[in-house]
Design a protein around this motif. Structure first.
Motif: not given
Length: 299
Positions: A57-64, A151-153, A161-165
């Motif tokens: 998984i890109p980023g290693g983990t997907i949090p939900i 975001g990490e994915f 990035t500081d850009d949340k969107y």
């Protein structure tokens, strides 16, 4: 000659008896190696967060945030805290030894219970939910939110990035039967709470969705997702029945599921999928359509 032929036949049979188990052992060993090398997803839970883990998984983990909220109807222009949210508690019932099957139970403040069986496979996570109202009063809960942080994915998390969107440019829904990347056409910008974007299917009242900007566009189906940072992977999710698709404010995507209010004694089943697959949109769409044939009828 007959004796020689008979001897050769016996010799051949003996050779087969010796070689066959050896070949079977090699085949089993090769399968074991293949199984170990195949992508594998696992699950964990801490507090109210469900985590999908995978080395691939890109980023290693997907949090939900699972679940972020159970919600009342009449929510589109209502106060989120005072009107919409119905409080709940979630307990872990069981997580098996290889962390592939997680069982949870939600108890909602109005008395309904929702049991969740969450199963991780090689390239998907399957959700099977059973909601039940044991009370003598109709439940006010109409929908609920799994808040999936991508975001990490997408390679556009808080550390990148500081850009949340920024992640929305890699995110998509389907309009006119085709992938539509965000910001989609007719992007709404006004609502009780901003920013964000909500897409409401035709069968759901537009008064009963998230109080974020509501698009005038009706999604072609219930699939929402995004591409990974290197564009080699796609994350996507869908639930049936679904209440809305939502691009949120915590680098998140939602396919929020519908309960519709349970009558006294009523039981309903909900199912969902998270796909983490190679970036073949046509293959993903075909698989999704096979898993959710109802969505083709819910324009």
């Amino acid at each position: 000659m007959k004796s020689l032929a008979h001897s050769l036949l016996l010799l051949g049979l003996c050779a087969l008896m010796v070689l066959a188990p050896s070949a079977a052992r090699r085949s089993a060993a090769q399968q074991t190696v293949a199984d170990k090398q195949a992508p594998r997803l696992t699950l964990s839970r801490e507090k109210n967060m469900l985590y999908i883990h995978g080395d691939h998984i890109p980023g290693g983990t997907i949090p939900i945030n699972y679940l972020e909220a159970y919600c009342r109807a009449g929510s589109t222009d209502a106060d989120w805290g005072k009107h919409t949210v119905v409080k709940h508690e979630t307990q872990t019932i069981d997580l098996n030894d290889d962390r592939s099957v997680l069982k949870l139970k939600c108890t909602v403040a109005d008395g309904i219970t929702v049991e969740h069986t969450i199963t991780a496979k090689s390239d998907e996570v399957d959700f099977q939910l059973v909601a039940h109202n044991p009370t003598q009063v109709r439940s006010e809960v109409h929908w609920a939110q799994p808040c999936i942080r991508v975001g990490e994915f997408a390679g556009l998390g808080a550390e990148q990035t500081d850009d949340k969107y920024a992640y929305i440019r890699k995110s998509f829904i389907f309009l006119d039967g085709k992938p539509a990347f965000m910001p989609t056409r007719n992007w709404a910008t006004t609502a009780r709470y901003i920013p964000g974007q909500v897409w409401c299917p035709a069968n759901v009242p537009r008064t009963d969705v998230n109080p974020r900007p509501l698009s005038s566009e009706v999604p072609s189906n219930g699939l929402i997702g995004c591409y990974s940072a290197d564009d080699r992977w796609i994350f996507a999710t869908a639930f049936e029945p679904y209440q809305e698709l939502f691009q949120g404010v915590i680098r998140c995507l939602h396919a929020d599921f519908r309960l519709g209010g349970l009558q006294p004694g009523e039981t309903k089943k909900i199912r969902g999928k998270i796909y983490i697959v190679p970036a073949d949109m046509n293959a993903l769409l075909k698989r999704y359509q096979n898993d959710f044939p109802e969505h083709a009828q819910k324009r």
